[in-house]
Design a protein around this motif. Structure first.
Motif, PDB file in Angstrom:
ATOM      1  N   MET A   3      22.450 -21.957   5.811  1.00  0.00           N
ATOM      2  CA  MET A   3      21.266 -22.809   5.702  1.00  0.00           C
ATOM      3  C   MET A   3      20.081 -22.201   6.442  1.00  0.00           C
ATOM      4  SD  MET A   3      23.166 -26.515   6.167  1.00  0.00           S
ATOM      5  CE  MET A   3      21.696 -27.512   5.914  1.00  0.00           C
ATOM      6  N   ALA A   4      20.339 -21.554   7.574  1.00  0.00           N
ATOM      7  CA  ALA A   4      19.257 -20.888   8.299  1.00  0.00           C
ATOM      8  C   ALA A   4      18.696 -19.736   7.475  1.00  0.00           C
ATOM      9  CB  ALA A   4      19.766 -20.384   9.648  1.00  0.00           C
ATOM     10  N   GLN A   5      19.565 -19.053   6.745  1.00  0.00           N
ATOM     11  CA  GLN A   5      19.108 -17.970   5.868  1.00  0.00           C
ATOM     12  C   GLN A   5      18.131 -18.499   4.829  1.00  0.00           C
ATOM     13  OE1 GLN A   5      22.309 -15.872   3.823  1.00  0.00           O
ATOM     14  NE2 GLN A   5      20.965 -15.518   2.076  1.00  0.00           N
ATOM     15  N   ARG A   6      18.449 -19.640   4.240  1.00  0.00           N
ATOM     16  CA  ARG A   6      17.555 -20.229   3.245  1.00  0.00           C
ATOM     17  C   ARG A   6      16.250 -20.683   3.891  1.00  0.00           C
ATOM     18  NH1 ARG A   6      18.412 -21.533  -1.530  1.00  0.00           N
ATOM     19  NH2 ARG A   6      17.212 -23.470  -1.389  1.00  0.00           N
ATOM     20  N   ALA A   7      16.342 -21.211   5.105  1.00  0.00           N
ATOM     21  CA  ALA A   7      15.129 -21.663   5.796  1.00  0.00           C
ATOM     22  C   ALA A   7      14.200 -20.488   6.082  1.00  0.00           C
ATOM     23  CB  ALA A   7      15.515 -22.382   7.088  1.00  0.00           C
ATOM     24  N   GLU A   8      14.773 -19.355   6.508  1.00  0.00           N
ATOM     25  CA  GLU A   8      13.950 -18.177   6.778  1.00  0.00           C
ATOM     26  C   GLU A   8      13.307 -17.660   5.490  1.00  0.00           C
ATOM     27  OE1 GLU A   8      13.139 -17.094   9.580  1.00  0.00           O
ATOM     28  OE2 GLU A   8      14.681 -17.548  11.064  1.00  0.00           O
ATOM     29  N   SER A   9      14.028 -17.775   4.368  1.00  0.00           N
ATOM     30  CA  SER A   9      13.488 -17.266   3.104  1.00  0.00           C
ATOM     31  C   SER A   9      12.339 -18.113   2.586  1.00  0.00           C
ATOM     32  CB  SER A   9      14.599 -17.206   2.048  1.00  0.00           C
ATOM     33  OG  SER A   9      15.003 -18.512   1.666  1.00  0.00           O
ATOM     34  N   ARG A  10      12.233 -19.355   3.054  1.00  0.00           N
ATOM     35  CA  ARG A  10      11.177 -20.241   2.579  1.00  0.00           C
ATOM     36  C   ARG A  10      10.041 -20.369   3.599  1.00  0.00           C
ATOM     37  NH1 ARG A  10      15.634 -23.714   0.783  1.00  0.00           N
ATOM     38  NH2 ARG A  10      15.340 -24.957   2.674  1.00  0.00           N
ATOM     39  N   SER A  11       9.897 -19.407   4.449  1.00  0.00           N
ATOM     40  CA  SER A  11       8.850 -19.467   5.468  1.00  0.00           C
ATOM     41  C   SER A  11       7.466 -19.493   4.814  1.00  0.00           C
ATOM     42  CB  SER A  11       8.951 -18.257   6.399  1.00  0.00           C
ATOM     43  OG  SER A  11       7.831 -18.206   7.255  1.00  0.00           O
ATOM     44  N   PRO A  12       6.576 -20.371   5.281  1.00  0.00           N
ATOM     45  CA  PRO A  12       5.223 -20.451   4.702  1.00  0.00           C
ATOM     46  C   PRO A  12       4.254 -19.422   5.266  1.00  0.00           C
ATOM     47  CG  PRO A  12       5.472 -22.129   6.375  1.00  0.00           C
ATOM     48  CD  PRO A  12       6.799 -21.406   6.293  1.00  0.00           C
ATOM     49  N   TYR A  13       4.711 -18.584   6.194  1.00  0.00           N
ATOM     50  CA  TYR A  13       3.786 -17.698   6.880  1.00  0.00           C
ATOM     51  C   TYR A  13       3.131 -16.683   5.943  1.00  0.00           C
ATOM     52  CZ  TYR A  13       5.674 -19.471  11.294  1.00  0.00           C
ATOM     53  OH  TYR A  13       6.046 -20.270  12.333  1.00  0.00           O
ATOM     54  N   ALA A  14       3.812 -16.305   4.863  1.00  0.00           N
ATOM     55  CA  ALA A  14       3.268 -15.285   3.969  1.00  0.00           C
ATOM     56  C   ALA A  14       1.989 -15.754   3.289  1.00  0.00           C
ATOM     57  CB  ALA A  14       4.308 -14.892   2.921  1.00  0.00           C
ATOM     58  N   THR A  15       1.839 -17.066   3.126  1.00  0.00           N
ATOM     59  CA  THR A  15       0.651 -17.597   2.428  1.00  0.00           C
ATOM     60  C   THR A  15      -0.281 -18.368   3.342  1.00  0.00           C
ATOM     61  OG1 THR A  15       1.924 -19.587   1.812  1.00  0.00           O
ATOM     62  CG2 THR A  15       1.897 -17.748   0.240  1.00  0.00           C
ATOM     63  N   ASP A  16       0.062 -18.491   4.607  1.00  0.00           N
ATOM     64  CA  ASP A  16      -0.789 -19.227   5.541  1.00  0.00           C
ATOM     65  C   ASP A  16      -1.704 -18.250   6.269  1.00  0.00           C
ATOM     66  OD1 ASP A  16      -1.841 -20.712   7.751  1.00  0.00           O
ATOM     67  OD2 ASP A  16      -0.224 -22.160   7.476  1.00  0.00           O
ATOM     68  N   PRO A  17      -3.009 -18.375   6.111  1.00  0.00           N
ATOM     69  CA  PRO A  17      -3.925 -17.429   6.771  1.00  0.00           C
ATOM     70  C   PRO A  17      -3.896 -17.520   8.286  1.00  0.00           C
ATOM     71  CG  PRO A  17      -5.147 -19.249   5.788  1.00  0.00           C
ATOM     72  CD  PRO A  17      -3.735 -19.388   5.320  1.00  0.00           C
ATOM     73  N   SER A  18      -3.368 -18.592   8.834  1.00  0.00           N
ATOM     74  CA  SER A  18      -3.306 -18.728  10.288  1.00  0.00           C
ATOM     75  C   SER A  18      -2.181 -17.895  10.892  1.00  0.00           C
ATOM     76  CB  SER A  18      -3.114 -20.197  10.670  1.00  0.00           C
ATOM     77  OG  SER A  18      -4.165 -20.991  10.178  1.00  0.00           O
ATOM     78  N   ALA A  19      -1.204 -17.505  10.065  1.00  0.00           N
ATOM     79  CA  ALA A  19      -0.105 -16.666  10.544  1.00  0.00           C
ATOM     80  C   ALA A  19      -0.471 -15.202  10.337  1.00  0.00           C
ATOM     81  CB  ALA A  19       1.179 -17.002   9.805  1.00  0.00           C
ATOM     82  N   THR A  20      -0.030 -14.355  11.221  1.00  0.00           N
ATOM     83  CA  THR A  20      -0.345 -12.939  11.107  1.00  0.00           C
ATOM     84  C   THR A  20       0.612 -12.258  10.135  1.00  0.00           C
ATOM     85  OG1 THR A  20       1.141 -12.263  12.880  1.00  0.00           O
ATOM     86  CG2 THR A  20      -1.074 -12.956  13.507  1.00  0.00           C
ATOM     87  N   PRO A  21       0.212 -11.127   9.550  1.00  0.00           N
ATOM     88  CA  PRO A  21       1.136 -10.376   8.683  1.00  0.00           C
ATOM     89  C   PRO A  21       2.424  -9.985   9.398  1.00  0.00           C
ATOM     90  CG  PRO A  21      -1.112  -9.580   8.392  1.00  0.00           C
ATOM     91  CD  PRO A  21      -1.147 -10.536   9.554  1.00  0.00           C
ATOM     92  N   ALA A  22       2.312  -9.710  10.705  1.00  0.00           N
ATOM     93  CA  ALA A  22       3.508  -9.338  11.458  1.00  0.00           C
ATOM     94  C   ALA A  22       4.491 -10.500  11.523  1.00  0.00           C
ATOM     95  CB  ALA A  22       3.129  -8.893  12.863  1.00  0.00           C
ATOM     96  N   MET A  23       3.982 -11.717  11.663  1.00  0.00           N
ATOM     97  CA  MET A  23       4.871 -12.889  11.700  1.00  0.00           C
ATOM     98  C   MET A  23       5.553 -13.096  10.351  1.00  0.00           C
ATOM     99  SD  MET A  23       2.442 -15.494  13.865  1.00  0.00           S
ATOM    100  CE  MET A  23       3.525 -16.891  13.695  1.00  0.00           C
ATOM    101  N   ALA A  24       4.804 -12.921   9.257  1.00  0.00           N
ATOM    102  CA  ALA A  24       5.410 -13.047   7.931  1.00  0.00           C
ATOM    103  C   ALA A  24       6.486 -11.984   7.734  1.00  0.00           C
ATOM    104  CB  ALA A  24       4.327 -12.929   6.856  1.00  0.00           C
ATOM    105  N   ALA A  25       6.215 -10.765   8.225  1.00  0.00           N
ATOM    106  CA  ALA A  25       7.216  -9.703   8.121  1.00  0.00           C
ATOM    107  C   ALA A  25       8.443 -10.038   8.967  1.00  0.00           C
ATOM    108  CB  ALA A  25       6.611  -8.370   8.560  1.00  0.00           C
ATOM    109  N   ASP A  26       8.206 -10.611  10.152  1.00  0.00           N
ATOM    110  CA  ASP A  26       9.329 -11.027  11.000  1.00  0.00           C
ATOM    111  C   ASP A  26      10.264 -11.971  10.252  1.00  0.00           C
ATOM    112  OD1 ASP A  26       8.540  -9.571  13.152  1.00  0.00           O
ATOM    113  OD2 ASP A  26       7.704 -11.241  14.290  1.00  0.00           O
ATOM    114  N   GLU A  27       9.672 -12.954   9.565  1.00  0.00           N
ATOM    115  CA  GLU A  27      10.492 -13.943   8.872  1.00  0.00           C
ATOM    116  C   GLU A  27      11.325 -13.305   7.773  1.00  0.00           C
ATOM    117  OE1 GLU A  27      10.537 -17.505   9.780  1.00  0.00           O
ATOM    118  OE2 GLU A  27       9.883 -16.264  11.448  1.00  0.00           O
ATOM    119  N   ARG A  28      10.751 -12.325   7.073  1.00  0.00           N
ATOM    120  CA  ARG A  28      11.525 -11.641   6.041  1.00  0.00           C
ATOM    121  C   ARG A  28      12.681 -10.859   6.652  1.00  0.00           C
ATOM    122  NH1 ARG A  28       6.277 -10.517   4.015  1.00  0.00           N
ATOM    123  NH2 ARG A  28       6.416  -8.339   4.687  1.00  0.00           N
TER     124      ARG A  28
END
Length: 385
Positions: free
Chosen positions: A115-140
């Motif tokens: 379930m945590a794997q699915r939660a990480e895959s659905r992270s909104p950081y990739a489309t949220d301008p407030s999150a940095t690209p590094a954070m979106a990469a972290d989630e992936r």
């Protein structure tokens, strides 16, 4: 005159955001504040989940989980910096995160990782301008890390657990189909009950017999494929001019050089191990069960009988308690539907897929088979009448 680098009046200076976020941002809207607070709460919950899982692990897995928790702390720092004083007001984590936290603290199972794997895959950081690209990469990357840990857990699951899910599902679908078909034919409820019990016993015995034969045959095949220890007793009497022992080792996959070296060792030509790179470990008799991983044929048979019967009994329950007619069939279908949803969700979790979609698929397949047999039973009942 105000320093252009100083913060606007009435707004406290912010610490530098983590992951290289821009130093200056527009004034956040109330919607931004609410979203960032939710992100911060979920990051805190995820870090707690990984720490709870780490407490139940040892060695490398523990270090990996603690590393994930540390990464979530970096993300928390980013949202805390953006929120400033607004970070003081805490909000509860999402229901999913709270549920995962409860499972991690009390069970720590592979289902939490799936379930945590699915939660990480659905992270909104990739489309949220407030999150940095590094954070979106972290989630992936976190998704891949958790996927690897979940795979380890799935591999550690015993075959009996998987057999329990699939065996019970077979019993549910096959016996519901049988009961539905018999009920549609117009026979009495007593006949439907007897048919359901007969289907339970016949199916469970068939599953048990099939599993027994399968495991026994697998063990016999592995035993037949395993090299014997004949070289221990036959070597002293071999004709040295026709060294067929070399053929034995070549047949086992060794090269000509390695086979000749091994045969010379067996015949006593070498008083010492002259070339360890060409030598194998000395052959010796095995005291234990070399096929323990395959399992016992009797154990597999009994497990299959029990798993199938546990599913097959569900559609018979209303008839066992004296219910008759359409009401009994509807209740049987409802009970089986709930069980199919549960088994489908478990299969989805084990596969790292959506539990809901797998549950609905399992339900559709089971009810589809029951509908077909119900229709056939109705047709046969009408033709007989």
């Amino acid at each position: 005159m105000q320093n252009p680098t100083s913060p606007p009046p009435g707004r406290p200076s912010e610490p530098a955001p983590a992951h290289g976020a821009a130093a200056s941002r527009p004034e956040p809207t109330p919607a931004d504040i609410r979203r960032w607070r939710q992100y911060l709460a979920d990051e805190r919950a995820e870090a707690a989940i990984y720490r709870a899982l780490a407490a139940r692990r040892e060695g490398e897995e523990r270090e990996i989980l603690l590393g994930l928790a540390d990464a979530e702390l970096r993300h928390q720092a980013h949202w805390t910096a953006l929120l400033g004083d607004a970070a003081a007001k805490k909000v509860p984590a999402s229901l999913r995160s709270q549920f995962l936290g409860f499972l991690a603290r009390h069970f720590g199972s592979v289902f939490v990782l799936a379930m945590a794997q699915r939660a990480e895959s659905r992270s909104p950081y990739a489309t949220d301008p407030s999150a940095t690209p590094a954070m979106a990469a972290d989630e992936r990357i976190h998704e891949e890390v958790v996927r690897g840990l979940a795979v380890r857990g799935r591999l550690r699951l015993s075959g009996s657990f998987r057999a329990a899910v699939f065996g019970a599902n077979d019993g549910l679908v096959s016996n519901l189909s049988l009961v539905a078909g018999m009920a549609a034919s117009g026979v009495s409820s007593q006949i439907v009950l007897l048919s359901g019990i007969a289907g339970l016993l016949a199916g469970a015995l068939s599953m048990a017999a099939g599993e027994f034969i399968s495991v026994r045959s697998q063990r016999e095949l592995l035993s037949a494929s395993r090299p014997t220890q004949v070289t221990l007793s036959a070597a002293p009497d071999l004709d040295l001019t026709q060294n067929e022992l070399v053929l034995v080792y070549k047949a086992r996959g060794m090269s000509q050089e390695a086979a000749a070296h091994r045969a010379a060792e067996r015949l006593g030509h070498f008083a010492c191990d002259c070339d360890p790179s060409l030598s194998l470990h000395p052959e010796k008799e095995d005291d234990g069960d070399e096929h323990e991983a395959v399992g016992s044929a009797w154990g597999a048979a009994l497990a299959s009988f029990g798993f199938f019967a546990s599913g097959a009994i569900v559609p018979v329950i209303p008839f066992l308690f004296g219910m008759v007619g359409v009401g009994a069939l509807v209740l049987a279908a409802g009970l089986v539907g709930l069980a199919l949803l549960a088994t489908g969700a478990v299969v989805g979790l084990l596969a790292g897929a959506s539990p809901l979609s797998r549950a609905v698929r399992q339900l559709a397949i089971g009810f589809g088979a029951a509908a077909v047999t119900y229709g056939l039973g109705w047709v046969f009942g009408v033709s007989v009448a």
